[in-house]
Design a protein around this motif. Structure first.
Motif, PDB file in Angstrom:
ATOM      1  N   ASP A 221      40.984  29.182  39.876  1.00 12.72           N
ATOM      2  CA  ASP A 221      39.755  29.780  39.216  1.00 12.72           C
ATOM      3  C   ASP A 221      39.646  31.866  39.420  1.00 12.72           C
ATOM      4  N   GLY A 222      39.258  32.275  38.415  1.00 11.49           N
ATOM      5  CA  GLY A 222      38.870  33.676  39.077  1.00 11.49           C
ATOM      6  C   GLY A 222      38.997  34.767  40.275  1.00 11.49           C
ATOM      7  N   THR A 262      35.277  31.331  31.927  1.00 11.48           N
ATOM      8  CA  THR A 262      36.376  30.060  31.969  1.00 11.48           C
ATOM      9  C   THR A 262      36.675  29.296  30.815  1.00 11.48           C
ATOM     10  N   ASP A 419      36.851  31.261  42.402  1.00  8.00           N
ATOM     11  CA  ASP A 419      35.833  32.228  41.265  1.00  8.00           C
ATOM     12  C   ASP A 419      34.865  32.268  41.937  1.00  8.00           C
ATOM     13  N   ASP A 466      41.849  32.174  34.945  1.00 14.63           N
ATOM     14  CA  ASP A 466      41.777  32.557  33.553  1.00 14.63           C
ATOM     15  C   ASP A 466      40.972  33.430  33.095  1.00 14.63           C
ATOM     16  N   HIS A 467      40.880  34.646  34.497  1.00 15.27           N
ATOM     17  CA  HIS A 467      40.297  35.907  33.726  1.00 15.27           C
ATOM     18  C   HIS A 467      40.342  36.509  34.948  1.00 15.27           C
TER      19      HIS A 467
HETATM   20 ZN   LIG Z   1      36.608  31.125  35.641  1.00 19.37          ZN
END
Ligand SMILES: [Zn+2]
Length: 503
Positions: A221-222, A262, A419, A466-467
């Motif tokens: 994540d992130g 997210t 993240d 996710d980003h």
């Molecule tokens: Zn995220």
């Protein structure tokens, strides 16, 4: 002047230019982006659903109806600030230096959602959410660094080209790519906006029946892809480096969907649909018909977040099971678990006690002690990700919490530590680097379990986020809400930037 026009005029006032990159609206069947130095109005054409049909984004085309001043979405370069050196040389890029990959598609999909906002405010690269408990690392916008997530793939059916540039890939393409790897016709995935990423697939091997028997996906994540690839090159992520040595990573990354946050994008990975089409519009939004706020991305609502999916939304899990009756799929620590045979959040919904959740992060393997001790979130997500690793290793080994499982056709593992750390210190910080090292160690545990099970050579592994994550400037704070209020407007701002006028 309508209230919508009054809101737009307020948002593009020069006084807000340091924090408002642009404001997006849909009006009279066309889309508009407004910035301090210009605006564009464009229209979508859908070969399947007729003009402006909301069908899958595959095949959409766009025509620009008018431009006034500078087109805020005119630069859609995929490779802007790709590579760590380019990113570090252009911190806090101005709107005239930034790029917005797939911008017209990004805008159009968002407004297909029945509860899309009246105005979507895109914040600037530099904007720091100081008053909202903000962080050094930020994301959520259309800008190149904030939307760019990593993508790396390794194993049967995948090319082994190392780091390659120039491959146009979006988050919506991941699900069709997984199905293609498993020898399925990707069109079995209902309503997918994306298509297989041909640039990473070894079509000859797949067509010859030499594709993988199993696919394992990791979401970090992130995690900023420039930083991840630099960490791999520097020896900070030996397990991911091992995957890359026999696989392919995209230098230009994979473009997450607007809003680049997210839960919408976790859901996009699993469904192959943009947020405007799967229904998880944002981490929070306003439901006009029920006149209530919907919050999906919080510890209280993660387990039931998928209740907000639009009816008929498909997923990798469902498509795999439909094309292979009895196929087992697993989803570890992932709120976007639609259709998975095993899901951590399903256990939680059913009230199963996670007796193996570690009581403390102290002493856990692959945990950077220098951050576990002083940073509360680093400790928490170390516990969470350790627990995720234990679940994945257990399932691959055939048994978890006393229940026996077959080897999943598709196994999805969501890691959250990156993240938290990238937000805390920004993408270029030592804590972010430590989170990559720690997560790489956990990925190594899962790969070792595949080895022990004897399926490593028949499994293709991919890794994404996710980003993106961009360094914000603490000197560029503030919010647009006071200006909107001063203009006499009644505006609901959901999740920072989704404006509902006269709610
Ligand atoms: Zn995220």
């Amino acid at each position: 002047m309508s209230n919508l026009d009054a809101a737009l005029a307020t948002l593009v006032d020069p006084s807000l230019a340091p924090i408002v990159e642009m404001a997006l609206v849909r009006r009279d069947g066309a889309y508009e982006a407004h910035a301090v130095d210009g605006s564009v109005r464009f229209r979508r054409h859908d070969p399947d659903g007729g003009p402006d049909g909301p069908g899958p984004a595959r095949g959409w085309t766009f025509t620009v109806e008018s431009v006034d001043g500078r087109n805020p979405l005119g630069d859609q370069s995929l490779d802007r600030f790709a590579g760590l050196d380019a990113e570090l040389a252009h911190r806090f890029p101005d709107r005239t230096a930034n790029a917005y990959p797939f911008a017209y598609e990004q805008v159009a999909q968002l407004f297909d959602h029945p509860n899309a906002p009246d105005v979507c405010v895109v914040h600037t690269a530099a904007h720091h959410w100081a008053d909202q408990g903000g962080h050094i690392g930020e994301h959520g916008s259309l800008g190149a660094v904030q939307c760019r997530a990593p993508f790396l793939i390794s194993g049967p059916g995948a090319r082994a080209d190392g780091v390659v540039g120039g491959v146009a890939a979006q988050m919506v393409d991941i699900a069709p790519t997984v199905l293609a790897l498993l020898g399925r016709d990707p069109s079995v995935l209902e309503g997918a906006d994306g298509r297989p990423i041909e640039g990473v697939l070894d079509r000859a091997a797949i067509d010859a029946g030499e594709g993988p028997e199993h696919v394992v996906g990791f979401l970090l994540d992130g995690c900023n892809p420039n930083v991840l690839l630099d960490a791999v090159a520097a020896g900070d992520a030996p397990n991911i480096a091992g995957l890359l040595a026999r696989g392919t990573a995209l230098r230009d990354g994979i473009v997450s969907s607007l809003p680049t946050v997210t839960l919408p994008n976790h859901t996009t990975v699993i469904t192959g649909r943009h947020p405007g089409h799967h229904g998880i519009l944002h981490n929070a939004w306003w439901d006009r018909s029920r006149r209530e706020q919907v919050i999906t991305n919080s510890p209280e609502t993660w387990a039931t977040a998928m209740d907000a999916l639009l009816p008929g939304t498909d997923s990798i899990h469902l498509a795999v099971q439909r094309t292979e009756p009895g196929a087992f799929t697993a989803s570890v620590n992932e709120p976007a678990d639609h259709g998975a045979s095993f899901s951590t959040f399903d256990l939680m919904r059913r009230g199963v006690r996670m007796v193996d959740f570690p009581r403390t992060a102290d002493g856990l393997p692959h945990s950077s002690e220098m951050f576990v001790r002083p940073v509360k979130d680093y400790a928490l997500f170390t516990q969470v990700d350790h627990h995720g690793t234990e679940q994945a290793v257990g399932i691959i080994s055939g048994s978890y919490l006393g229940t026996e499982y077959p080897m999943p056709r598709f196994l999805w593992v969501n890691y959250a530590l990156t993240d938290s750390a990238f937000h805390e210190g920004g993408p270029h910080s030592e804590i972010a680097r430590a989170s990559i090292r720690d997560t790489d160690g956990r990925i190594g545990e899962v790969l070792a379990a595949l080895e022990r099970r004897g399926v490593r050579e028949r499994t293709t592994v991919f890794l994404c986020a996710d980003h993106g994550m961009e360094e914000s400037d603490p000197a560029v704070g503030g919010d647009w809400s006071p200006a909107l209020a001063a203009a006499g407007l009644d505006v609901r701002d959901e999740a920072f930037g989704f404006l509902y006028i006269d709610p």
